[in-house]
Structures are given as C-alpha cells and as structure tokens.
Design a protein around this motif. Structure first.
Motif, PDB file in Angstrom:
ATOM      1  N   THR A 121      -6.009  11.930  -3.025  1.00  0.00           N
ATOM      2  CA  THR A 121      -7.243  11.434  -2.406  1.00  0.00           C
ATOM      3  C   THR A 121      -7.131  11.292  -0.898  1.00  0.00           C
ATOM      4  O   THR A 121      -8.149  11.047  -0.232  1.00  0.00           O
ATOM      5  CB  THR A 121      -7.618  10.074  -3.007  1.00  0.00           C
ATOM      6  OG1 THR A 121      -6.558   9.137  -2.758  1.00  0.00           O
ATOM      7  CG2 THR A 121      -7.825  10.190  -4.510  1.00  0.00           C
ATOM      8  N   GLN A 122      -5.906  11.432  -0.356  1.00  0.00           N
ATOM      9  CA  GLN A 122      -5.676  11.274   1.081  1.00  0.00           C
ATOM     10  C   GLN A 122      -6.133   9.885   1.574  1.00  0.00           C
ATOM     11  O   GLN A 122      -6.722   9.745   2.633  1.00  0.00           O
ATOM     12  CB  GLN A 122      -6.396  12.381   1.869  1.00  0.00           C
ATOM     13  CG  GLN A 122      -5.875  13.769   1.589  1.00  0.00           C
ATOM     14  CD  GLN A 122      -4.435  13.969   2.062  1.00  0.00           C
ATOM     15  OE1 GLN A 122      -4.081  13.616   3.183  1.00  0.00           O
ATOM     16  NE2 GLN A 122      -3.610  14.537   1.191  1.00  0.00           N
ATOM     17  N   GLU A 123      -5.851   8.885   0.771  1.00  0.00           N
ATOM     18  CA  GLU A 123      -6.197   7.508   1.114  1.00  0.00           C
ATOM     19  C   GLU A 123      -5.030   6.587   0.785  1.00  0.00           C
ATOM     20  O   GLU A 123      -4.164   6.918  -0.031  1.00  0.00           O
ATOM     21  CB  GLU A 123      -7.445   7.053   0.334  1.00  0.00           C
ATOM     22  CG  GLU A 123      -8.714   7.794   0.703  1.00  0.00           C
ATOM     23  CD  GLU A 123      -9.895   7.314  -0.116  1.00  0.00           C
ATOM     24  OE1 GLU A 123      -9.676   6.493  -1.040  1.00  0.00           O
ATOM     25  OE2 GLU A 123     -11.029   7.757   0.157  1.00  0.00           O
ATOM     26  N   TRP A 124      -5.047   5.423   1.442  1.00  0.00           N
ATOM     27  CA  TRP A 124      -4.059   4.390   1.147  1.00  0.00           C
ATOM     28  C   TRP A 124      -4.583   3.532   0.001  1.00  0.00           C
ATOM     29  O   TRP A 124      -5.703   3.010   0.057  1.00  0.00           O
ATOM     30  CB  TRP A 124      -3.802   3.513   2.375  1.00  0.00           C
ATOM     31  CG  TRP A 124      -3.040   4.226   3.448  1.00  0.00           C
ATOM     32  CD1 TRP A 124      -3.546   4.921   4.490  1.00  0.00           C
ATOM     33  CD2 TRP A 124      -1.626   4.305   3.566  1.00  0.00           C
ATOM     34  NE1 TRP A 124      -2.549   5.446   5.265  1.00  0.00           N
ATOM     35  CE2 TRP A 124      -1.341   5.078   4.722  1.00  0.00           C
ATOM     36  CE3 TRP A 124      -0.565   3.810   2.829  1.00  0.00           C
ATOM     37  CZ2 TRP A 124      -0.055   5.354   5.127  1.00  0.00           C
ATOM     38  CZ3 TRP A 124       0.730   4.089   3.238  1.00  0.00           C
ATOM     39  CH2 TRP A 124       0.981   4.859   4.375  1.00  0.00           C
TER      40      TRP A 124
ATOM     41  N   ARG B 224      -1.844   2.437  -7.825  1.00  0.00           N
ATOM     42  CA  ARG B 224      -1.205   3.735  -8.078  1.00  0.00           C
ATOM     43  C   ARG B 224      -0.598   3.778  -9.478  1.00  0.00           C
ATOM     44  O   ARG B 224      -0.511   4.859 -10.083  1.00  0.00           O
ATOM     45  CB  ARG B 224      -0.125   3.963  -7.016  1.00  0.00           C
ATOM     46  CG  ARG B 224       0.563   5.312  -7.101  1.00  0.00           C
ATOM     47  CD  ARG B 224      -0.368   6.416  -6.665  1.00  0.00           C
ATOM     48  NE  ARG B 224       0.268   7.719  -6.727  1.00  0.00           N
ATOM     49  CZ  ARG B 224       0.996   8.226  -5.729  1.00  0.00           C
ATOM     50  NH1 ARG B 224       1.142   7.539  -4.606  1.00  0.00           N
ATOM     51  NH2 ARG B 224       1.529   9.418  -5.835  1.00  0.00           N
TER      52      ARG B 224
ATOM     53  N   LYS C 157      -0.214  -0.354  -4.656  1.00  0.00           N
ATOM     54  CA  LYS C 157       0.754   0.122  -5.640  1.00  0.00           C
ATOM     55  C   LYS C 157       0.428  -0.380  -7.041  1.00  0.00           C
ATOM     56  O   LYS C 157       0.636   0.316  -8.022  1.00  0.00           O
ATOM     57  CB  LYS C 157       2.164  -0.341  -5.244  1.00  0.00           C
ATOM     58  CG  LYS C 157       2.699   0.303  -3.975  1.00  0.00           C
ATOM     59  CD  LYS C 157       4.113  -0.183  -3.688  1.00  0.00           C
ATOM     60  CE  LYS C 157       4.668   0.470  -2.432  1.00  0.00           C
ATOM     61  NZ  LYS C 157       6.045  -0.008  -2.134  1.00  0.00           N
TER      62      LYS C 157
ATOM     63  N   MET D 140       0.846  -1.200   0.000  1.00  0.00           N
ATOM     64  CA  MET D 140       0.000   0.000   0.000  1.00  0.00           C
ATOM     65  C   MET D 140       0.881   1.250   0.000  1.00  0.00           C
ATOM     66  O   MET D 140       1.995   1.238   0.530  1.00  0.00           O
ATOM     67  CB  MET D 140      -0.915  -0.001   1.220  1.00  0.00           C
ATOM     68  CG  MET D 140      -1.771  -1.256   1.377  1.00  0.00           C
ATOM     69  SD  MET D 140      -2.960  -1.487   0.045  1.00  0.00           S
ATOM     70  CE  MET D 140      -4.112  -0.169   0.439  1.00  0.00           C
ATOM     71  N   VAL D 141       0.357   2.320  -0.599  1.00  0.00           N
ATOM     72  CA  VAL D 141       1.046   3.603  -0.647  1.00  0.00           C
ATOM     73  C   VAL D 141      -0.005   4.700  -0.430  1.00  0.00           C
ATOM     74  O   VAL D 141      -1.174   4.537  -0.800  1.00  0.00           O
ATOM     75  CB  VAL D 141       1.783   3.780  -1.997  1.00  0.00           C
ATOM     76  CG1 VAL D 141       0.800   3.818  -3.142  1.00  0.00           C
ATOM     77  CG2 VAL D 141       2.663   5.007  -1.980  1.00  0.00           C
ATOM     78  N   PHE D 142       0.429   5.785   0.167  1.00  0.00           N
ATOM     79  CA  PHE D 142      -0.505   6.880   0.486  1.00  0.00           C
ATOM     80  C   PHE D 142      -0.625   7.817  -0.709  1.00  0.00           C
ATOM     81  O   PHE D 142       0.373   8.314  -1.237  1.00  0.00           O
ATOM     82  CB  PHE D 142      -0.025   7.640   1.712  1.00  0.00           C
ATOM     83  CG  PHE D 142      -1.008   8.646   2.213  1.00  0.00           C
ATOM     84  CD1 PHE D 142      -2.143   8.245   2.893  1.00  0.00           C
ATOM     85  CD2 PHE D 142      -0.797  10.005   2.012  1.00  0.00           C
ATOM     86  CE1 PHE D 142      -3.065   9.165   3.359  1.00  0.00           C
ATOM     87  CE2 PHE D 142      -1.707  10.935   2.467  1.00  0.00           C
ATOM     88  CZ  PHE D 142      -2.848  10.514   3.152  1.00  0.00           C
ATOM     89  N   ASP D 143      -1.865   8.050  -1.139  1.00  0.00           N
ATOM     90  CA  ASP D 143      -2.143   8.942  -2.266  1.00  0.00           C
ATOM     91  C   ASP D 143      -2.422  10.337  -1.709  1.00  0.00           C
ATOM     92  O   ASP D 143      -3.374  10.549  -0.955  1.00  0.00           O
ATOM     93  CB  ASP D 143      -3.348   8.426  -3.050  1.00  0.00           C
ATOM     94  CG  ASP D 143      -3.524   9.161  -4.370  1.00  0.00           C
ATOM     95  OD1 ASP D 143      -2.838  10.186  -4.576  1.00  0.00           O
ATOM     96  OD2 ASP D 143      -4.333   8.715  -5.198  1.00  0.00           O
ATOM     97  N   GLU D 144      -1.564  11.279  -2.073  1.00  0.00           N
ATOM     98  CA  GLU D 144      -1.702  12.638  -1.567  1.00  0.00           C
ATOM     99  C   GLU D 144      -2.962  13.318  -2.100  1.00  0.00           C
ATOM    100  O   GLU D 144      -3.549  14.168  -1.417  1.00  0.00           O
ATOM    101  CB  GLU D 144      -0.473  13.467  -1.945  1.00  0.00           C
ATOM    102  CG  GLU D 144       0.833  12.976  -1.317  1.00  0.00           C
ATOM    103  CD  GLU D 144       0.864  13.205   0.183  1.00  0.00           C
ATOM    104  OE1 GLU D 144       0.032  13.984   0.682  1.00  0.00           O
ATOM    105  OE2 GLU D 144       1.730  12.599   0.848  1.00  0.00           O
TER     106      GLU D 144
END
Length: 217
Positions: A140-143, A152, A146, A134-138
C-alpha cells in the motif's frame, strides 16, 4: 496672633507615640560581614554559617542570624550567577549542586530474572532494538501499525481472494473442521495469543513456587 500660636506649639513637648508614628524603623544593611565567611552551594540554594551562637539565644538573635544568611545568599546569587531577561521575565541560572543529598526513598529491590531472560542470557540472545509501533507496507506504500486495528499482523484477513493450502485443507477435512478460508489467519493469530498466555501463566506459577521455597528455607 498666628506667630504666637506657632511659638506655643513649638514649645510643647511631643508625645512618644507621635514620635514612633513619624519615625521609620531602621533598615538593615544589605552588606553582611561575619568573622567566619559563609560557604555556599548555590545549586541547592544552601548557605552554611559556621559562626557560633551564644547559649540559649533569644528569638531576636535567631531572626537576625537567619536574615543575615538569607541576605548573604541573595547577594551571592546576584553577583555570581548569570542573569538573563526575556519576555517571560528575569531568569537566573544556577550552577550544578555540590552537596550530596540523601535519597527520599530506599533503592528498589533487584528484580528476579524471568525464565526467558535466564534462557536468553544462557544462549547469548540479545534484545532487539525497538523500532517503533509503525512499519512501512510495501503493497500500500503507507505506514501502518504492527499490531492492533489495521495492523500488519492482520494482513490477508480481509482479502476477498485467498490462496488455499491443499495440505491444510485435507487435514481439516479429515478432522471435520469447517470454517471459512478467510478466517484461517485470524484463527492462527488467536491461537498464538492463547499459547503465549498459557506460557505466561506457567512462568507465573513457577515464580510463585520459587518464592514459597525460598521462604520455607
């Protein structure tokens, strides 16, 4: 009359079968003593008996010896290992094993390094630490994952507005390539996957050639 009958029954001899039925067999002692003391490896539930046996021992002698060893092991466990009680029952904690045991299967063969591993070792490239899937999407502010579904790596494929690269569009027009702008990212991703598959097949062919060469030598 009754007293006479009781006296007559007392004077009669008791049959051996009746004596065996009413007499319990002798119980073995829980204390075991041997000329040579036992040695224990409680971690492996092992007891070593160095006391010699006579030539051609009988089955009863072997059974008695095995019984003494089992009794001595139980005594040692109950007197030296910590015992705890819980709702699941009584638990006995064993110490670490001290007797090395042989492996069930042989050691695995050394795996030959791949082309990338040899290249990385030559260039001093170190493996990156695994950071999870998992990676944090700036935005949408959600995990998000990848790769894969809603990954992602598929960012921008579903956008209804896409910035157009004029140079790429001119090259496509010159080649006669037709296709939607939104699918450009999808095509690039699929092409990257195909390139990686081609490299993987090339590495496999090279590995098979090396194996054939080693057998011929």
């Amino acid at each position: 009359m009754a007293q006479a009958l009781d006296a007559l029954e007392a004077s009669l001899p008791i049959e051996p079968s009746a004596q065996n039925e009413n007499t319990d067999p002798p119980k073995s002692s829980v204390t075991v003593t041997k000329p040579i003391p036992y040695t224990f490896d409680l971690g492996n539930l092992l007891v070593n008996d160095s006391n010699p046996l006579p030539p051609n021992p009988s089955d009863s002698r072997l059974s008695a010896t095995a019984r003494d060893c089992a009794q001595a092991l139980i005594n040692q466990l109950l007197t030296t290992c910590p015992v705890t009680s819980s709702s699941d029952g009584v638990h006995l904690t064993l110490p670490p094993p001290t007797t090395p045991l042989p492996r069930e299967k042989p050691l695995p063969a050394v795996k030959e390094k791949t082309k990338w591993e040899k290249f990385a070792e030559k260039k001093g490239i170190k493996d990156k630490k695994k950071e999870g899937k998992m990676v944090f999407d700036e935005e949408t502010q959600e995990w998000v994952p990848k790769w894969g579904y809603k990954g992602r790596n598929k960012g921008g494929e579903q956008d209804w507005i896409v910035e157009v690269d004029e140079k790429k569009e001119k090259r496509k027009e010159g080649k006669g390539d037709e296709g939607g702008i939104g699918g450009e990212g999808r095509r690039e991703r699929k092409e990257k996957v195909r390139r990686n598959e081609r490299k993987q097949r090339a590495n496999e062919r090279m590995g098979r050639k090396k194996e054939v060469g080693a057998v011929g030598m």
